[in-house]
Motif scaffolding. Structure first.
Motif, mmCIF file in Angstrom:
data_model
loop_
_atom_site.group_PDB
_atom_site.id
_atom_site.type_symbol
_atom_site.label_atom_id
_atom_site.label_comp_id
_atom_site.label_asym_id
_atom_site.label_seq_id
_atom_site.Cartn_x
_atom_site.Cartn_y
_atom_site.Cartn_z
ATOM 1 N N SER A 31 0.834 -1.210 0.000
ATOM 2 C CA SER A 31 0.000 0.000 0.000
ATOM 3 C C SER A 31 0.862 1.249 0.000
ATOM 4 N N HIS A 32 1.904 1.247 0.847
ATOM 5 C CA HIS A 32 2.871 2.339 0.922
ATOM 6 C C HIS A 32 4.036 1.842 1.761
ATOM 7 N N LEU A 33 5.137 2.565 1.744
ATOM 8 C CA LEU A 33 6.388 2.063 2.316
ATOM 9 C C LEU A 33 6.677 2.569 3.719
ATOM 10 N N HIS A 34 5.690 3.099 4.431
ATOM 11 C CA HIS A 34 5.900 3.388 5.843
ATOM 12 C C HIS A 34 6.389 2.129 6.555
ATOM 13 N N HIS A 35 7.146 2.329 7.632
ATOM 14 C CA HIS A 35 7.846 1.228 8.291
ATOM 15 C C HIS A 35 6.944 0.047 8.617
ATOM 16 N N ASP A 36 5.714 0.280 9.062
ATOM 17 C CA ASP A 36 4.859 -0.816 9.507
ATOM 18 C C ASP A 36 4.081 -1.465 8.356
ATOM 19 N N HIS A 37 4.349 -1.042 7.148
ATOM 20 C CA HIS A 37 3.742 -1.658 5.966
ATOM 21 C C HIS A 37 4.808 -2.175 5.006
ATOM 22 N N GLY A 38 6.007 -1.612 5.096
ATOM 23 C CA GLY A 38 7.034 -1.941 4.126
ATOM 24 C C GLY A 38 8.338 -2.430 4.714
ATOM 25 N N ASP A 39 8.333 -2.925 5.963
ATOM 26 C CA ASP A 39 9.578 -3.396 6.571
ATOM 27 C C ASP A 39 9.875 -4.864 6.286
ATOM 28 N N GLY A 40 8.987 -5.549 5.551
ATOM 29 C CA GLY A 40 9.170 -6.969 5.318
ATOM 30 C C GLY A 40 9.972 -7.375 4.106
ATOM 31 N N PRO A 41 10.354 -6.485 3.177
ATOM 32 C CA PRO A 41 11.052 -6.941 1.975
ATOM 33 C C PRO A 41 12.319 -7.737 2.218
ATOM 34 N N GLU A 42 12.979 -7.546 3.382
ATOM 35 C CA GLU A 42 14.173 -8.341 3.640
ATOM 36 C C GLU A 42 13.833 -9.829 3.758
ATOM 37 N N ASP A 43 12.589 -10.157 4.145
ATOM 38 C CA ASP A 43 12.141 -11.544 4.176
ATOM 39 C C ASP A 43 11.583 -11.989 2.832
ATOM 40 N N LEU A 44 11.426 -11.043 1.899
ATOM 41 C CA LEU A 44 10.728 -11.323 0.647
ATOM 42 C C LEU A 44 11.582 -10.941 -0.555
ATOM 43 N N SER A 45 12.899 -11.045 -0.405
ATOM 44 C CA SER A 45 13.793 -10.531 -1.441
ATOM 45 C C SER A 45 13.624 -11.244 -2.779
ATOM 46 N N ARG A 46 13.084 -12.440 -2.762
ATOM 47 C CA ARG A 46 12.908 -13.183 -4.023
ATOM 48 C C ARG A 46 11.473 -13.081 -4.546
ATOM 49 N N ALA A 47 10.674 -12.250 -3.907
ATOM 50 C CA ALA A 47 9.288 -12.088 -4.344
ATOM 51 C C ALA A 47 9.165 -10.898 -5.293
ATOM 52 N N ARG A 48 8.085 -10.881 -6.043
ATOM 53 C CA ARG A 48 7.760 -9.775 -6.948
ATOM 54 C C ARG A 48 6.984 -8.742 -6.147
ATOM 55 N N ILE A 49 7.591 -7.591 -5.883
ATOM 56 C CA ILE A 49 6.996 -6.567 -5.037
ATOM 57 C C ILE A 49 6.475 -5.430 -5.915
ATOM 58 N N LEU A 50 5.206 -5.074 -5.721
ATOM 59 C CA LEU A 50 4.531 -4.078 -6.546
ATOM 60 C C LEU A 50 4.225 -2.834 -5.720
ATOM 61 N N VAL A 51 4.566 -1.674 -6.257
ATOM 62 C CA VAL A 51 4.319 -0.387 -5.615
ATOM 63 C C VAL A 51 3.814 0.570 -6.697
ATOM 64 N N ALA A 52 2.928 1.471 -6.343
ATOM 65 C CA ALA A 52 2.438 2.465 -7.298
ATOM 66 C C ALA A 52 3.586 3.387 -7.739
ATOM 67 N N GLN A 53 3.610 3.704 -9.025
ATOM 68 C CA GLN A 53 4.659 4.563 -9.581
ATOM 69 C C GLN A 53 4.765 5.881 -8.815
ATOM 70 N N GLU A 54 3.630 6.529 -8.555
ATOM 71 C CA GLU A 54 3.644 7.819 -7.862
ATOM 72 C C GLU A 54 4.285 7.696 -6.483
ATOM 73 N N HIS A 55 4.021 6.581 -5.812
ATOM 74 C CA HIS A 55 4.581 6.401 -4.474
ATOM 75 C C HIS A 55 6.096 6.216 -4.533
ATOM 76 N N TRP A 56 6.554 5.392 -5.465
ATOM 77 C CA TRP A 56 7.991 5.153 -5.560
ATOM 78 C C TRP A 56 8.737 6.423 -5.968
ATOM 79 N N ASP A 57 8.128 7.226 -6.810
ATOM 80 C CA ASP A 57 8.754 8.489 -7.198
ATOM 81 C C ASP A 57 9.012 9.356 -5.975
ATOM 82 N N PHE A 58 8.151 9.253 -4.972
ATOM 83 C CA PHE A 58 8.276 10.044 -3.753
ATOM 84 C C PHE A 58 9.254 9.413 -2.761
#
Length: 286
Positions: free
Chosen positions: A117-144
């Motif tokens: 949904s967004h990369l605030h710590h309590d929503h986006g702190d899990g990628p280290e456990d998911l490094s081999r997964a396909r992670i999707l983020v909205a373009q506008e959010h990633w630009d920010f």
């Protein structure tokens, strides 16, 4: 194969009541300052929910939750007053998203996608456990959020992201859904769809799941609970309170058109509503 939704709760978080809600008429910096420096009370422990969507194309995870490393402020920036004064995090090792998936006999490679949904710590702190997964983020959010210092200032914890982290970016290329003129396509059959819900942060995304038992609205931080949404009251630390209110009205409009079960990330009643498929019945728009 059927389509269904279940909760994976990555621990709990306490926040200041003025973080949970404040008047939308105050300037952003004043609202954030009050939550960090001016409020010494705590809410009850709130869940940090992620949602696992079972789908014929493969399981989909919505949000990645919090890392156990963030408990007791461990690993969070010592210099950032938000992390040190405004949040109280409790995540056990067995509540990390990787451990929760393992309990379901799932590995990151089994996931069709991880929608954040967004990369605030309590929503986006899990990628280290998911490094081999396909992670999707909205373009506008990633630009920010792509610049890590700015992301940290805005409440993300990029130190928990894998090296060279770069998610797959979603574009608003899908058809209209209710009050949303364009959507983010996630599954080919259209039963899992992302909708733009900016306001809490730029590029915030929610997900609508048309499951077998009900339609579910996975809201991330578009609201902290159903009552606040129905009253059209926003959280106290968002980046654009008036845009956030607009999203609440769109969700209410959608719920008037289509029976939907509302599932924000931090709503203490979300789990009960999911079990009972309790449909949100909105009051009239203000």
């Amino acid at each position: 194969m059927s389509v269904s939704v279940s909760i994976l709760q990555t621990g709990t978080i306490r926040i200041r009541p003025s973080h949970r809600h404040q008047s939308a008429n105050k300037p952003v910096l004043l609202r954030r300052a009050k939550a960090i420096f001016g409020d010494r009370r705590w809410t009850q422990p709130l869940p940090i929910n992620t949602y696992l969507i079972e789908h014929p194309e493969g399981p989909i995870l919505f949000d990645t939750g919090e890392s156990p490393k963030a408990s007791d402020h461990r690993g969070l920036p010592w210099w950032h007053p938000f992390f040190q004064m405004d949040v109280d995090i409790n995540v056990k090792p067995e509540e990390a998203i990787g451990a929760l998936l393992k309990q379901r006999n799932l590995s990151p490679e089994d996931l069709q996608a991880v929608v954040v949904s967004h990369l605030h710590h309590d929503h986006g702190d899990g990628p280290e456990d998911l490094s081999r997964a396909r992670i999707l983020v909205a373009q506008e959010h990633w630009d920010f959020y792509r610049k890590r210092f700015r992301a940290t200032i805005e409440g993300a914890a990029p130190q928990y992201w894998p090296d060279h982290f770069h998610p797959e970016l979603l574009q608003l290329s899908g058809p209209a859904l209710g009050p949303w003129e364009k959507t983010y396509p996630i599954t080919k059959d259209g039963r899992v769809v992302g909708v733009p819900t900016p306001g809490h942060v730029p590029g915030h995304m929610s997900v609508v799941v048309f499951a077998d038992e009900a339609a579910y609205f996975l809201g991330g931080d578009v609201t902290y609970d159903q009552r606040l949404l129905d009253m059209e009251e926003t959280d106290g630390v968002n980046s654009n309170s008036h845009l956030a209110i607009e999203q609440l009205r769109k969700i209410k409009t959608f719920a008037m058109q289509k029976p939907v079960v509302l599932l924000p990330a931090h709503d203490p009643n979300a789990a009960k509503r999911l079990v009972n498929n309790e449909v949100y019945r909105p009051s009239s728009l203000k």
